[in-house]
Design a protein around this motif. Structure first.
Motif, PDB file in Angstrom:
ATOM      1  N   ASN A   1       0.858  -1.186   0.000  1.00 29.43           N
ATOM      2  CA  ASN A   1       0.000   0.000   0.000  1.00 29.43           C
ATOM      3  C   ASN A   1       0.892   1.234   0.000  1.00 29.43           C
ATOM      4  N   ALA A   2       0.864   1.962  -1.119  1.00 27.91           N
ATOM      5  CA  ALA A   2       1.715   3.142  -1.239  1.00 27.91           C
ATOM      6  C   ALA A   2       1.362   4.220  -0.225  1.00 27.91           C
ATOM      7  N   ALA A   3       0.175   4.141   0.386  1.00 27.26           N
ATOM      8  CA  ALA A   3      -0.215   5.113   1.413  1.00 27.26           C
ATOM      9  C   ALA A   3       0.669   5.009   2.648  1.00 27.26           C
ATOM     10  N   SER A   4       1.421   3.929   2.778  1.00 18.76           N
ATOM     11  CA  SER A   4       2.347   3.798   3.905  1.00 18.76           C
ATOM     12  C   SER A   4       3.339   4.962   3.946  1.00 18.76           C
ATOM     13  N   ILE A   5       3.740   5.429   2.784  1.00 18.24           N
ATOM     14  CA  ILE A   5       4.762   6.482   2.720  1.00 18.24           C
ATOM     15  C   ILE A   5       4.233   7.807   3.264  1.00 18.24           C
ATOM     16  N   PRO A   6       3.122   8.356   2.749  1.00 15.91           N
ATOM     17  CA  PRO A   6       2.611   9.604   3.343  1.00 15.91           C
ATOM     18  C   PRO A   6       2.154   9.411   4.790  1.00 15.91           C
ATOM     19  N   THR A   7       1.698   8.213   5.156  1.00 10.45           N
ATOM     20  CA  THR A   7       1.315   7.965   6.547  1.00 10.45           C
ATOM     21  C   THR A   7       2.506   8.176   7.463  1.00 10.45           C
ATOM     22  N   TYR A   8       3.633   7.614   7.082  1.00 10.60           N
ATOM     23  CA  TYR A   8       4.849   7.785   7.880  1.00 10.60           C
ATOM     24  C   TYR A   8       5.284   9.249   7.902  1.00 10.60           C
ATOM     25  N   LEU A   9       5.224   9.926   6.771  1.00 11.03           N
ATOM     26  CA  LEU A   9       5.698  11.312   6.705  1.00 11.03           C
ATOM     27  C   LEU A   9       4.824  12.249   7.545  1.00 11.03           C
ATOM     28  N   VAL A  10       3.506  12.004   7.570  1.00  9.64           N
ATOM     29  CA  VAL A  10       2.618  12.810   8.410  1.00  9.64           C
ATOM     30  C   VAL A  10       2.954  12.581   9.887  1.00  9.64           C
ATOM     31  N   ALA A  11       3.155  11.324  10.257  1.00  5.49           N
ATOM     32  CA  ALA A  11       3.512  11.019  11.643  1.00  5.49           C
ATOM     33  C   ALA A  11       4.857  11.630  12.005  1.00  5.49           C
ATOM     34  N   LYS A  12       5.793  11.594  11.086  1.00  7.56           N
ATOM     35  CA  LYS A  12       7.112  12.172  11.318  1.00  7.56           C
ATOM     36  C   LYS A  12       7.021  13.682  11.520  1.00  7.56           C
ATOM     37  N   LEU A  13       6.203  14.354  10.702  1.00  5.39           N
ATOM     38  CA  LEU A  13       6.017  15.792  10.842  1.00  5.39           C
ATOM     39  C   LEU A  13       5.365  16.120  12.184  1.00  5.39           C
ATOM     40  N   ALA A  14       4.394  15.301  12.583  1.00  7.20           N
ATOM     41  CA  ALA A  14       3.741  15.519  13.874  1.00  7.20           C
ATOM     42  C   ALA A  14       4.748  15.410  15.015  1.00  7.20           C
ATOM     43  N   ARG A  15       5.604  14.411  14.934  1.00  5.10           N
ATOM     44  CA  ARG A  15       6.621  14.231  15.980  1.00  5.10           C
ATOM     45  C   ARG A  15       7.554  15.434  16.029  1.00  5.10           C
ATOM     46  N   GLU A  16       7.930  15.937  14.857  1.00  2.74           N
ATOM     47  CA  GLU A  16       8.822  17.098  14.799  1.00  2.74           C
ATOM     48  C   GLU A  16       8.152  18.341  15.370  1.00  2.74           C
ATOM     49  N   LYS A  17       6.825  18.402  15.286  1.00  4.47           N
ATOM     50  CA  LYS A  17       6.071  19.542  15.824  1.00  4.47           C
ATOM     51  C   LYS A  17       5.671  19.326  17.283  1.00  4.47           C
ATOM     52  N   GLY A  18       6.129  18.229  17.865  1.00  7.03           N
ATOM     53  CA  GLY A  18       5.844  17.978  19.274  1.00  7.03           C
ATOM     54  C   GLY A  18       4.495  17.352  19.549  1.00  7.03           C
ATOM     55  N   VAL A  19       3.901  16.718  18.544  1.00  5.39           N
ATOM     56  CA  VAL A  19       2.601  16.053  18.722  1.00  5.39           C
ATOM     57  C   VAL A  19       2.854  14.551  18.863  1.00  5.39           C
ATOM     58  N   PRO A  20       2.649  13.984  20.044  1.00  4.07           N
ATOM     59  CA  PRO A  20       2.974  12.567  20.257  1.00  4.07           C
ATOM     60  C   PRO A  20       1.845  11.590  19.948  1.00  4.07           C
ATOM     61  N   VAL A  21       0.606  12.098  19.811  1.00  4.10           N
ATOM     62  CA  VAL A  21      -0.540  11.218  19.572  1.00  4.10           C
ATOM     63  C   VAL A  21      -1.410  11.813  18.468  1.00  4.10           C
ATOM     64  N   LEU A  22      -1.851  10.973  17.541  1.00 10.07           N
ATOM     65  CA  LEU A  22      -2.700  11.397  16.432  1.00 10.07           C
ATOM     66  C   LEU A  22      -3.984  10.571  16.408  1.00 10.07           C
ATOM     67  N   LEU A  23      -5.050  11.152  15.872  1.00 15.57           N
ATOM     68  CA  LEU A  23      -6.297  10.442  15.652  1.00 15.57           C
ATOM     69  C   LEU A  23      -6.411  10.092  14.170  1.00 15.57           C
ATOM     70  N   SER A  24      -6.895   8.902  13.883  1.00 19.87           N
ATOM     71  CA  SER A  24      -7.094   8.491  12.493  1.00 19.87           C
ATOM     72  C   SER A  24      -8.565   8.206  12.254  1.00 19.87           C
ATOM     73  N   GLY A  25      -8.945   8.195  10.987  1.00 16.50           N
ATOM     74  CA  GLY A  25     -10.330   7.916  10.625  1.00 16.50           C
ATOM     75  C   GLY A  25     -10.558   6.475  10.226  1.00 16.50           C
ATOM     76  N   ASP A  26      -9.602   5.597  10.526  1.00 13.01           N
ATOM     77  CA  ASP A  26      -9.731   4.194  10.136  1.00 13.01           C
ATOM     78  C   ASP A  26     -11.020   3.590  10.683  1.00 13.01           C
ATOM     79  N   GLY A  27     -11.699   2.854   9.850  1.00 13.45           N
ATOM     80  CA  GLY A  27     -12.917   2.169  10.246  1.00 13.45           C
ATOM     81  C   GLY A  27     -14.197   2.832   9.762  1.00 13.45           C
TER      82      GLY A  27
END
Length: 299
Positions: free
Chosen positions: A25-51
């Protein structure tokens, strides 16, 4: 778009290593990059719309399968007369082929498989036994809902199989790779149980998917969000295979590395996609993901 300064082949290898399984699933790449950006901005927890899509019928395949059910009500002799004309249109031809299948694991698989039988037979180097096992597992899962509505079985199957084995695992591994945790509010078991009790016909409005969920949030979302067309989380992976990822794919598709696939078939798929003679992104991404996984874990 990922910045040109990013070493995309190295990033794809890193993601493939972290996934630990051949998740294509090519979406793995932007998923990781969004999480990485969040970590760099000091956000340790994210909500997803899965389901949300699996609970409230948010994919075209659910509505398309409803058309299959309706078409199956047409007498067999009438379908046989219409079949030659339906084959002139690609979408109608798919409807005609799926209508020939009984509601069961084979019909479920047609909404997910990337390789038509003719390509699959020309691709694998042996008659692999896995398909029978997959049909058996899917058959047991989709037989659990006490309903005659096959679309509700599709929803249940995706929730138990796709969400559990692909989506959740991909989200968890990509966010943890960036040292970020994710939460999926739609997968709260109280909401899942509630949604499972809502008939499929209440979740859609004609050809309007996820209608019940949209209506529930109508007064909470601005019109530009509420009325926006469905927007996938897919990077330009098709073009990447022609450009930035072409050297990596060429390396992974080297005949010396293709242990389970016929090199001539892989080459045809790859060459046709690169030359824009055909669109084979889903198939090529599966092959690339498998080859990277094999190189890492099956040396």
């Amino acid at each position: 778009m990922i910045d040109d300064a990013v070493d995309l082949p190295s990033l794809v290898r890193k993601v493939a290593w972290a996934l630990d399984e051949p998740i294509a699933n090519a979406a793995s790449i932007p998923t990781y990059l969004v999480a990485k950006l969040a970590r760099e901005k000091g956000v340790p927890v994210l909500l997803s719309g899965d389901g949300a899509d699996e609970l409230f019928a948010g994919y075209d395949r659910y509505l398309s399968d409803a058309l299959v059910t309706s078409y199956r009500r047409v007498p067999g002799w009438a379908r046989a007369m219409a079949s030659p004309f339906l084959r002139l249109n690609a979408n109608l031809s798919k409807l005609d082929r799926k209508a020939a299948l009984e509601p069961g694991p084979e019909r479920y698989l047609t909404w997910h498989e990337a390789f038509p039988r003719e390509i699959r037979d020309a691709l694998v180097t042996a008659d692999l036994p896995g398909r029978g096992f997959v049909r058996e597992v899917i058959g047991k899962v989709i037989a659990r809902p006490q309903t005659d509505c096959f679309q509700e079985r599709l929803l249940y199957g995706d929730l138990k199989l796709w969400i559990a084995e692909e989506s959740n695992m991909r989200m968890d591994k990509m966010s943890m790779l960036a040292s970020v945790e994710t939460r999926a509010p739609f997968l709260d078991h109280h909401l899942v149980e509630f949604a499972a009790g809502i008939p499929f016909a209440e979740k859609v409005r004609g050809r309007r998917y996820k209608a019940l969920l949209r209506d529930a949030f109508r007064d909470l979302l601005p019109p530009e969000i509420h009325s926006r067309p469905k927007w996938g989380f897919i990077p330009p992976a098709s073009e990447w295979l022609r450009t930035r990822l072409n050297p990596l794919a060429t390396e992974m598709f080297d005949p010396k590395k293709l242990r389970f696939f016929r090199p001539d078939t892989v080459k045809t798929l790859f060459d046709d996609h690169v030359a824009k003679r055909a669109y084979h992104l889903p198939r090529l991404w599966i092959l690339l993901a498998f080859q990277l996984w094999q190189e890492t874990w099956l040396p």
